[in-house]
Design a protein around this motif. Structure first.
Motif: not given
Ligand code: PRX
Length: 631
Positions: A506, A295, A500, A497, A395-400, A511, A485, A371-373
């Protein structure tokens, strides 16, 4: 490309275009940047081999796009506002011109140490402007940065340095954390005992802690930087050259060094930053993450700077000197867009509202969560008390691994639903799969979240282990990227979401691989075997619950729990400390020796009314003992 979207229909139209012709869509966006040479081909991909290339043949330098490109119009605009740990200290406003000068100097300082394109540089620093300079300086000279969050232990740093063969480490002689002072240098010293590839450690003097410097290896930043000029021509990079490595926990084994490359990453992060937040010129943007996480990489540095924005870097913590620290800084810097994690919101919502009400938050226009729900209660508290019901929550869902936002509302465009990441951004093609690998094509479904078409900022590999990359992300559902996820897609097509579906927990948005925590606990000499699961935690989202088998009955249980926590803190870092440790005489294992985590999860959640089928267990009696001793 103009990323302002005036209505939901405009989003829907852009989304359709991006799906109908992704290559045209992304090349239009990429055309906004400064390329030394234009790409020959927009995309080459094969998910069956986990291979993806974007902007093939294109040449660029990301810092030229994040800094130099803005100088004609923005030399005197603030690029970075640095808010110090202690609110009594003065904030710094760093202009694009100053940023250019500082990044160039640090680049030259690294070049003077022989760092070349492709070399890996580990950065272990507090949230100070020099951290940003160091990261961008690597990018400028084509070195690959590997930032390690400055809360990780010596062992974790050493693992990461060894895995990617870093030749240089940049650190500082200490950092503040609220009222505490942390000695980063001696943690690095301990790590470097096991890292023969590191020839040089550059140390920024922050706290004047009187640290020991190792002759022939350690150099003071301020002495070396005084020797170099501010003229640092950017290295010409191929679009697919490595930009950085960032480690993330895996569900098995050691952390994975996710590799991100220059061209696609830049284009995607810029586009998603401007689109999701509907960023406008002149807005002040603050993301509270640490630069040690994705992030921070994507949405403190590269996104906002590539957009010519003003980004806040905060050194401190939300709870010191008091629980009003965030709100005070928002007032002080008239922040317009504020992006934080549900964990922070949940801990701040427990404090009296007077901490919020003391400050003028009227500058806020958009809020974000990552970062999490985010649970509904936290969502409503954030909306009501911080956003005053006039700021959309993005509320942004994404990952590393994804590099940038994937599923997210667009500010003032997408109708919001609390706790839903809502809809895919243009260019993102999610697919929900059932357990048998069949795509669920209708709405009103629940399953595993995959992505079926490449996007420019996706990780290209795991450093040094493409096989693991393929197996982790592309083998479960052949031809698709598997996120790990679970999700629901409701009747309106909105995504929620659910968390996991693998052995990753989380914790406070970070993670944590259960296997990694288990092996750290096993390092304690009294511990024979461990199983770790997540359980719902009021503030952290998920907490770590460890079931531990000991060699001998403990003399003092509490003391032993403390020691085990310390062991984990030393091996991984304080963020991985278990919240609960239950001593057990056995674990529920199947006849083939596999731990039935489903049962442990239920116990940890305090829901033991229906443990499902336990007949396949080797010793069903152990379940009763575990249930009886649950914490
Ligand atoms: O499970 C999801 C959760 O965080 C995971 C990714 O973690 P990381 O690679 O550390 O990246 C965090 C920053 C983007 C995902 O597989 N996650 C991330 N954002 C959300 C989320 N779960 C729900 N809602 C979100 N907005």
């Amino acid at each position: 490309m103009n990323t302002t979207l005036s209505s939901f229909d405009a989003y829907a139209e852009q989304y359709q275009k991006s799906i109908a012709n992704p290559e045209d869509f992304w090349s239009n966006i990429a055309a906004d940047f400064k390329w030394r040479k234009k790409w020959d081909k927009v995309l080459e991909w094969d998910f069956h081999k986990a291979e993806v290339k974007w902007f093939v043949g294109g040449k660029l330098n990301i810092t030229e796009n994040c800094i130099d490109r803005h100088l004609p119009q923005r030399a005197n605009q603030t690029a970075i506002i640095w808010e110090p740990n202690d609110p009594k200290d003065e904030a710094k406003h760093i202009t694009y011109k100053e940023l250019h000068e500082q990044v160039s100097k640090v680049g030259n300082m690294l070049r003077a140490q022989g760092v070349k394109k492709g070399d890996r540089v580990c950065i272990y620093m507090p949230m100070i402007p020099e951290l940003a300079y160091a990261v961008l300086a690597c990018a400028r000279i084509g070195a690959v940065h590997s930032v390690v969050f400055a809360g990780f232990s010596a062992g974790s740093i050493a693992d990461r340095i060894q895995d990617s063969g870093c030749s240089v480490v940049i650190t500082s002689d200490g950092s503040f954390r609220g009222e505490k002072k942390l000695d980063l240098k001696s943690i690095v010293d301990e790590a470097l005992e096991k890292c023969p590839t590191v020839k040089t450690a550059i140390v920024f003097q922050k706290l004047k802690l009187g640290v020991k410097m190792k002759a022939g290896r350690d150099l003071w930043w301020h002495e070396e930087i005084a020797k170099v000029s501010a003229d640092c021509p950017p290295e010409e990079m191929d679009a697919e050259d490595m930009l950085f490595i960032l480690y993330t926990s895996g569900s098995t084994g050691k952390p994975k060094g996710m590799v991100h490359t220059c061209g696609g990453y830049m284009v995607y992060i810029n586009y998603t930053f401007r689109t999701a937040f509907q960023y406008r010129d002149g807005q002040v943007y603050w993301c509270t993450a640490d630069l040690g996480w994705i992030t921070g990489h994507s949405y403190i540095l590269y996104g906002p700077l590539s957009a010519g924005g003003t980004t806040v870097i905060f050194e401190g913590i939300p709870s010191w000197p008091d629980m009003g620290r965030f709100w005070q800084a928002i007032e002080r810097h008239k922040v317009n867009i504020f992006y934080t994690a549900p964990t922070a919101i949940r801990s701040l919502e427990k404090a009296p509202l007077s901490f919020v009400e003391k400050y003028d938050l009227s500058s806020l226009e958009v809020l974000g969560s990552v970062g999490e729900p985010i649970n509904e209660e936290a969502w409503h508290w954030y909306n009501k008390n911080i956003g005053k019901e006039k700021c959309p929550i993005i509320d942004t869902w994404w990952q590393t691994e994804t590099g940038g936002f994937m599923i997210s509302p667009i500010a003032n465009v997408t109708k919001l639903k609390p706790a839903h990441a809502t809809l895919p951004l243009p260019g993102v093609q999610p697919a929900v799969m059932d357990e048998n690998g069949k795509e669920l094509t209708t709405n009103g479904v629940e399953g595993r979240l995959t992505i079926k078409f490449p996007w420019p900022s996706m990780a290209r590999t795991i450093y040094g282990d493409h096989k693991r990359f393929f197996e982790t992300y592309f083998s479960t559902f052949p031809g698709k990227y598997f996120t790990g996820d679970g999700c629901k897609r409701d009747e309106e097509g909105y995504y929620r979401i659910t968390g996991r579906v693998d052995d990753i927990i989380i914790v406070s948005g970070h993670n944590m691989g259960t296997a990694e925590v288990e092996s750290a606990i096993d390092e304690h000499h009294e511990v024979c075997e461990t199983a770790v699961v997540g359980y719902p935690h009021d503030i952290k989202g998920q907490g770590i619950y460890a079931f531990v088998i000991l060699y001998h009955p403990p003399k003092d249980e509490e003391k032993l729990r403390g020691e085990i926590k310390e062991t984990v803190s030393k091996i991984i870092g304080p963020i991985a400390k278990p919240d609960k440790i239950q001593f057990v005489s056995g674990l529920p294992k199947t006849r083939s020796g596999k731990i039935m985590r489903r049962i442990l999860r239920k116990v940890a959640e305090g829901d033991t009314s229906n443990l499902g089928d336990t007949t396949t267990l080797l010793d069903p009696a152990v379940v009763d003992e575990i249930k009886a001793g649950a914490l």
